[in-house]
Scaffold this motif. Structure first.
Motif, short mmCIF file in Angstrom:
data_model
loop_
_atom_site.label_atom_id
_atom_site.label_comp_id
_atom_site.label_asym_id
_atom_site.label_seq_id
_atom_site.Cartn_x
_atom_site.Cartn_y
_atom_site.Cartn_z
N ALA A 1 0.83 -1.21 0.00
CA ALA A 1 0.00 0.00 0.00
C ALA A 1 0.87 1.26 0.00
CB ALA A 1 -0.94 0.00 1.21
N LEU A 2 1.96 1.22 0.75
CA LEU A 2 2.87 2.36 0.76
C LEU A 2 3.51 2.57 -0.61
CD1 LEU A 2 4.59 1.95 4.23
CD2 LEU A 2 3.06 3.78 3.52
N HIS A 3 3.91 1.48 -1.26
CA HIS A 3 4.49 1.59 -2.60
C HIS A 3 3.46 2.15 -3.58
CE1 HIS A 3 8.48 -0.01 -2.02
NE2 HIS A 3 7.98 -0.97 -1.29
N GLU A 4 2.22 1.74 -3.45
CA GLU A 4 1.16 2.26 -4.32
C GLU A 4 0.96 3.76 -4.08
OE1 GLU A 4 -1.72 2.11 -7.29
OE2 GLU A 4 -0.21 0.64 -6.72
N LEU A 5 1.02 4.14 -2.82
CA LEU A 5 0.90 5.55 -2.47
C LEU A 5 2.05 6.35 -3.07
CD1 LEU A 5 -0.77 7.59 -0.83
CD2 LEU A 5 0.69 7.07 1.12
N VAL A 6 3.25 5.83 -2.99
CA VAL A 6 4.42 6.50 -3.59
C VAL A 6 4.22 6.62 -5.10
CG1 VAL A 6 6.88 6.25 -4.10
CG2 VAL A 6 6.05 5.89 -1.78
N ARG A 7 3.71 5.58 -5.74
CA ARG A 7 3.46 5.61 -7.18
C ARG A 7 2.47 6.72 -7.53
NH1 ARG A 7 -0.01 4.34 -10.77
NH2 ARG A 7 -1.48 3.33 -9.39
N VAL A 8 1.45 6.87 -6.71
CA VAL A 8 0.46 7.93 -6.92
C VAL A 8 1.13 9.29 -6.85
CG1 VAL A 8 -1.54 9.09 -5.90
CG2 VAL A 8 -1.52 6.61 -6.10
N PHE A 9 1.95 9.49 -5.84
CA PHE A 9 2.59 10.79 -5.67
C PHE A 9 3.63 11.07 -6.73
CE2 PHE A 9 0.90 10.21 -1.33
CZ PHE A 9 -0.02 11.22 -1.44
N ILE B 1 -1.51 30.53 0.05
CA ILE B 1 -2.11 29.44 0.84
C ILE B 1 -3.19 28.74 0.02
CG2 ILE B 1 -3.50 28.91 2.88
CD1 ILE B 1 -1.95 31.10 4.36
N ARG B 2 -3.93 29.51 -0.74
CA ARG B 2 -4.99 28.94 -1.60
C ARG B 2 -4.39 27.93 -2.59
NH1 ARG B 2 -9.46 26.79 -2.25
NH2 ARG B 2 -10.63 27.30 -4.11
N MET B 3 -3.22 28.25 -3.15
CA MET B 3 -2.58 27.33 -4.09
C MET B 3 -2.10 26.07 -3.36
SD MET B 3 -2.31 27.57 -7.28
CE MET B 3 -2.15 26.01 -8.06
N VAL B 4 -1.60 26.23 -2.15
CA VAL B 4 -1.22 25.07 -1.34
C VAL B 4 -2.43 24.18 -1.13
CG1 VAL B 4 -0.47 24.31 0.97
CG2 VAL B 4 0.71 26.20 -0.16
N GLN B 5 -3.57 24.77 -0.81
CA GLN B 5 -4.78 24.00 -0.59
C GLN B 5 -5.20 23.26 -1.86
OE1 GLN B 5 -7.25 27.18 0.87
NE2 GLN B 5 -6.66 26.81 3.01
N LYS B 6 -5.05 23.90 -3.01
CA LYS B 6 -5.38 23.23 -4.28
C LYS B 6 -4.46 22.04 -4.51
CE LYS B 6 -7.44 27.06 -6.82
NZ LYS B 6 -7.37 27.92 -7.99
N LEU C 1 -4.83 14.51 -2.39
CA LEU C 1 -5.77 13.69 -1.64
C LEU C 1 -6.81 13.03 -2.55
CD1 LEU C 1 -6.23 15.92 1.52
CD2 LEU C 1 -4.96 13.76 1.34
N LEU C 2 -7.23 13.74 -3.60
CA LEU C 2 -8.16 13.15 -4.55
C LEU C 2 -7.52 11.98 -5.29
CD1 LEU C 2 -9.95 16.29 -6.01
CD2 LEU C 2 -10.97 14.47 -4.62
N CYS C 3 -6.25 12.10 -5.61
CA CYS C 3 -5.55 10.97 -6.25
C CYS C 3 -5.51 9.77 -5.31
CB CYS C 3 -4.13 11.37 -6.64
SG CYS C 3 -4.07 12.42 -8.10
N CYS C 4 -5.25 10.01 -4.03
CA CYS C 4 -5.24 8.91 -3.06
C CYS C 4 -6.62 8.29 -2.97
CB CYS C 4 -4.85 9.43 -1.67
SG CYS C 4 -3.13 9.89 -1.53
#
Length: 171
Positions: free
Chosen positions: A111-119, A151-156, A162-165
């Protein structure tokens, strides 16, 4: 590199002219021939996806070194995540004296490797914002300051990550 007629011939020439150099350069960086060979291979695989950019590269070694450095950073991140997980697992084991099954450990590492792949698939800025905020524990304001964005760009960026996760793990 001379200007070539096709991306395939450019990649072929890039590989034949510089693969040996890249492996040697990586071996000096990582101190391991096998890891150097793996990263060199991954470098050319990554470049294969952007073959159209190869025609007319003025500095092929700089191009290869930059690509390989990015792969080394990705490799380092994956190792760091795995080590943190394993140390947390060891700490949990020490406190509860109950060891997770090998299957559970493997599933968590997968699961961690999958998460890394996503990022790794995220744009660099979104990945950086996520790491600074969720991994390094920086506030959104500090992330914005460090990255030189609002900050707005950070939130985006964080929302995108998070949507990718969410899509990958069906949360």
């Amino acid at each position: 590199m001379t200007r070539l007629d096709s991306p395939s011939s450019a990649l072929s020439e890039l590989y034949s002219d510089h693969h040996g150099w890249l492996r040697g350069w990586l071996r000096k960086k990582v101190g391991c021939g096998e890891l150097a060979a793996d990263i060199a291979h991954d470098t050319f695989v990554r470049i294969l996806g952007a073959r159209d950019l190869l025609i007319g590269i003025a500095e092929p070694r700089a191009f290869l070194a930059t690509t390989a450095r990015r792969l080394l950073i990705d490799h380092s991140r994956r190792q760091r995540i795995e080590q943190v997980y394993l140390s947390e697992l060891a700490a949990a084991h020490a406190s509860t004296c109950e060891m997770a099954s090998p299957e559970a450990v493997l599933a968590a590492v997968d699961a961690l490797h999958e998460l890394v792949r996503v990022f790794e698939a995220l744009p660099e800025k979104a990945r950086e914002a996520f790491q600074l905020h969720y991994v390094d524990g920086e506030s959104q304001a500090n992330v914005a300051t460090r990255m030189g964005i609002s900050i707005r760009m950070v939130q985006k960026y964080l929302t995108r990550a998070l949507l990718c996760c969410h899509r990958i793990f069906d949360c």
